[in-house]
Design a protein around this motif. Structure first.
Motif, PDB file in Angstrom:
ATOM      1  N   PRO A  57      50.472  70.109  81.625  1.00 29.11           N
ATOM      2  CA  PRO A  57      49.501  69.101  81.196  1.00 29.11           C
ATOM      3  C   PRO A  57      50.128  67.740  80.877  1.00 29.11           C
ATOM      4  O   PRO A  57      51.263  67.662  80.433  1.00 29.11           O
ATOM      5  CB  PRO A  57      48.882  69.713  79.945  1.00 29.11           C
ATOM      6  CG  PRO A  57      49.947  70.604  79.404  1.00 29.11           C
ATOM      7  CD  PRO A  57      50.660  71.148  80.617  1.00 29.11           C
ATOM      8  N   ALA A  58      49.347  66.693  81.098  1.00 32.71           N
ATOM      9  CA  ALA A  58      49.759  65.336  80.743  1.00 32.71           C
ATOM     10  C   ALA A  58      49.317  64.992  79.321  1.00 32.71           C
ATOM     11  O   ALA A  58      49.855  64.070  78.716  1.00 32.71           O
ATOM     12  CB  ALA A  58      49.170  64.328  81.722  1.00 32.71           C
ATOM     13  N   SER A  59      48.347  65.740  78.784  1.00 33.11           N
ATOM     14  CA  SER A  59      47.908  65.498  77.407  1.00 33.11           C
ATOM     15  C   SER A  59      47.312  66.773  76.818  1.00 33.11           C
ATOM     16  O   SER A  59      46.840  67.646  77.545  1.00 33.11           O
ATOM     17  CB  SER A  59      46.889  64.360  77.342  1.00 33.11           C
ATOM     18  OG  SER A  59      45.693  64.738  78.001  1.00 33.11           O
ATOM     19  N   VAL A  60      47.379  66.849  75.483  1.00 35.80           N
ATOM     20  CA  VAL A  60      46.807  67.980  74.742  1.00 35.80           C
ATOM     21  C   VAL A  60      46.102  67.397  73.526  1.00 35.80           C
ATOM     22  O   VAL A  60      46.686  66.619  72.764  1.00 35.80           O
ATOM     23  CB  VAL A  60      47.893  68.992  74.306  1.00 35.80           C
ATOM     24  CG1 VAL A  60      47.277  70.152  73.538  1.00 35.80           C
ATOM     25  CG2 VAL A  60      48.678  69.498  75.505  1.00 35.80           C
ATOM     26  N   ALA A  61      44.860  67.781  73.338  1.00 36.05           N
ATOM     27  CA  ALA A  61      44.056  67.285  72.212  1.00 36.05           C
ATOM     28  C   ALA A  61      44.643  67.756  70.877  1.00 36.05           C
ATOM     29  O   ALA A  61      45.350  68.764  70.816  1.00 36.05           O
ATOM     30  CB  ALA A  61      42.621  67.765  72.360  1.00 36.05           C
ATOM     31  N   ALA A 114      45.651  73.920  72.345  1.00 37.86           N
ATOM     32  CA  ALA A 114      46.727  74.514  73.144  1.00 37.86           C
ATOM     33  C   ALA A 114      46.261  74.561  74.591  1.00 37.86           C
ATOM     34  O   ALA A 114      45.086  74.783  74.858  1.00 37.86           O
ATOM     35  CB  ALA A 114      47.056  75.912  72.639  1.00 37.86           C
ATOM     36  N   VAL A 115      47.191  74.324  75.513  1.00 39.19           N
ATOM     37  CA  VAL A 115      46.878  74.350  76.943  1.00 39.19           C
ATOM     38  C   VAL A 115      47.864  75.279  77.640  1.00 39.19           C
ATOM     39  O   VAL A 115      49.076  75.168  77.434  1.00 39.19           O
ATOM     40  CB  VAL A 115      46.959  72.929  77.557  1.00 39.19           C
ATOM     41  CG1 VAL A 115      46.764  72.973  79.063  1.00 39.19           C
ATOM     42  CG2 VAL A 115      45.952  72.001  76.905  1.00 39.19           C
ATOM     43  N   ASN A 116      47.339  76.194  78.436  1.00 38.22           N
ATOM     44  CA  ASN A 116      48.170  77.092  79.228  1.00 38.22           C
ATOM     45  C   ASN A 116      48.464  76.457  80.583  1.00 38.22           C
ATOM     46  O   ASN A 116      47.615  75.751  81.123  1.00 38.22           O
ATOM     47  CB  ASN A 116      47.465  78.429  79.455  1.00 38.22           C
ATOM     48  CG  ASN A 116      47.276  79.196  78.169  1.00 38.22           C
ATOM     49  OD1 ASN A 116      48.065  79.075  77.240  1.00 38.22           O
ATOM     50  ND2 ASN A 116      46.229  79.984  78.105  1.00 38.22           N
ATOM     51  N   PHE A 117      49.648  76.743  81.117  1.00 39.03           N
ATOM     52  CA  PHE A 117      49.977  76.273  82.461  1.00 39.03           C
ATOM     53  C   PHE A 117      50.954  77.256  83.095  1.00 39.03           C
ATOM     54  O   PHE A 117      51.738  77.898  82.405  1.00 39.03           O
ATOM     55  CB  PHE A 117      50.545  74.845  82.448  1.00 39.03           C
ATOM     56  CG  PHE A 117      51.838  74.685  81.692  1.00 39.03           C
ATOM     57  CD1 PHE A 117      53.052  74.684  82.367  1.00 39.03           C
ATOM     58  CD2 PHE A 117      51.838  74.512  80.318  1.00 39.03           C
ATOM     59  CE1 PHE A 117      54.239  74.525  81.680  1.00 39.03           C
ATOM     60  CE2 PHE A 117      53.026  74.362  79.626  1.00 39.03           C
ATOM     61  CZ  PHE A 117      54.233  74.362  80.310  1.00 39.03           C
ATOM     62  N   PRO A 118      50.886  77.404  84.429  1.00 36.88           N
ATOM     63  CA  PRO A 118      51.764  78.361  85.099  1.00 36.88           C
ATOM     64  C   PRO A 118      53.154  77.783  85.352  1.00 36.88           C
ATOM     65  O   PRO A 118      53.309  76.608  85.634  1.00 36.88           O
ATOM     66  CB  PRO A 118      51.049  78.610  86.426  1.00 36.88           C
ATOM     67  CG  PRO A 118      50.325  77.327  86.696  1.00 36.88           C
ATOM     68  CD  PRO A 118      49.919  76.796  85.342  1.00 36.88           C
ATOM     69  N   VAL A 119      54.142  78.660  85.235  1.00 41.63           N
ATOM     70  CA  VAL A 119      55.512  78.331  85.626  1.00 41.63           C
ATOM     71  C   VAL A 119      55.923  79.398  86.630  1.00 41.63           C
ATOM     72  O   VAL A 119      55.763  80.590  86.381  1.00 41.63           O
ATOM     73  CB  VAL A 119      56.476  78.313  84.425  1.00 41.63           C
ATOM     74  CG1 VAL A 119      57.913  78.060  84.890  1.00 41.63           C
ATOM     75  CG2 VAL A 119      56.047  77.256  83.419  1.00 41.63           C
ATOM     76  N   VAL A 120      56.425  78.957  87.780  1.00 41.13           N
ATOM     77  CA  VAL A 120      56.805  79.873  88.848  1.00 41.13           C
ATOM     78  C   VAL A 120      58.325  79.930  88.946  1.00 41.13           C
ATOM     79  O   VAL A 120      58.988  78.898  89.012  1.00 41.13           O
ATOM     80  CB  VAL A 120      56.196  79.422  90.199  1.00 41.13           C
ATOM     81  CG1 VAL A 120      56.622  80.363  91.316  1.00 41.13           C
ATOM     82  CG2 VAL A 120      54.682  79.348  90.100  1.00 41.13           C
ATOM     83  N   PHE A 121      58.849  81.151  88.938  1.00 38.73           N
ATOM     84  CA  PHE A 121      60.283  81.389  89.126  1.00 38.73           C
ATOM     85  C   PHE A 121      60.468  81.944  90.532  1.00 38.73           C
ATOM     86  O   PHE A 121      59.883  82.961  90.890  1.00 38.73           O
ATOM     87  CB  PHE A 121      60.789  82.386  88.081  1.00 38.73           C
ATOM     88  CG  PHE A 121      62.236  82.782  88.213  1.00 38.73           C
ATOM     89  CD1 PHE A 121      63.232  81.846  88.456  1.00 38.73           C
ATOM     90  CD2 PHE A 121      62.615  84.108  88.064  1.00 38.73           C
ATOM     91  CE1 PHE A 121      64.572  82.216  88.560  1.00 38.73           C
ATOM     92  CE2 PHE A 121      63.947  84.500  88.159  1.00 38.73           C
ATOM     93  CZ  PHE A 121      64.925  83.554  88.403  1.00 38.73           C
TER      94      PHE A 121
END
Length: 189
Positions: free
Chosen positions: A97-101, A105-112
């Motif tokens: 995310p570029a911003s969080v209120a 909380a904001v979830n985002f995927p991380v790929v390995f």
């Protein structure tokens, strides 16, 4: 002696934490006046929780959900997410995310997606507007490699498993059936 209304503008320095603050006014005529909790310091507070990636075969991918939390009372703005260190190229943070209120909380995927065998522990650095503008957190993944030989399911007879640091491999199953270990080394069978 006459008094006239005066407007006082107060500019406070940066806060070390978000929260309330007192206003103190000093007057030569009236002395000190204190107004408790007269203003609020606004600040964003960043925290990223990151699950550890398990073992992933070279050439395969694993996706975990990371969470960035803003426990502050102002919007958190993240201008950049940058990976650095050994294996950094094997981790993708697409969708960070570029911003969080405030308070969200904001979830985002991380790929390995490891391209080589080993243990990888690079750092991810952020550029943000929180009290920790250079906040960073660790990424962690391990990769192993399976031989290109045709195993039993492909009509062959051997499979070699090489790992980065699994420790001693003592038990191997193929398709649920136990395999006989013909030979082994420190990190392979």
């Amino acid at each position: 002696q006459s008094q006239s209304a005066t407007q006082v503008v107060v500019i406070a320095g940066g806060a070390v934490a978000h929260g309330m603050g007192d206003a103190r006014i000093f007057s030569t005529s009236y002395g000190e006046t204190v107004k408790s909790n007269a203003f609020t310091y606004l600040a964003s507070v960043i925290q990223v929780t990151n699950p550890v990636f398990g073992y992933v075969a070279v050439g395969r991918t694993a996706t975990n959900v990371f969470t960035v939390t803003n426990s502050g009372n102002a919007t958190l703005t993240v201008d950049a997410w940058t990976n650095d260190g050994p294996g950094a190229a094997y981790f993708d943070l697409a969708g960070a995310p570029a911003s969080v209120a405030p308070g969200a909380a904001v979830n985002f995927p991380v790929v390995f997606h490891p391209g080589a065998m080993g243990t990888f522990n690079p750092a991810c650095y952020t550029v943000n507007n929180s009290q920790d503008p250079n906040y960073f957190f660790g990424l962690f993944g391990k990769a192993y490699q399976i031989s290109a030989y045709a195993g039993p399911l492909g009509g062959g007879k051997t499979v070699t498993v090489t790992n980065g640091d699994f420790g001693a491999i003592t038990n191997v199953t193929l398709g649920g059936a136990p395999a006989v270990i013909q030979d082994s080394g420190v990190n392979w069978v």
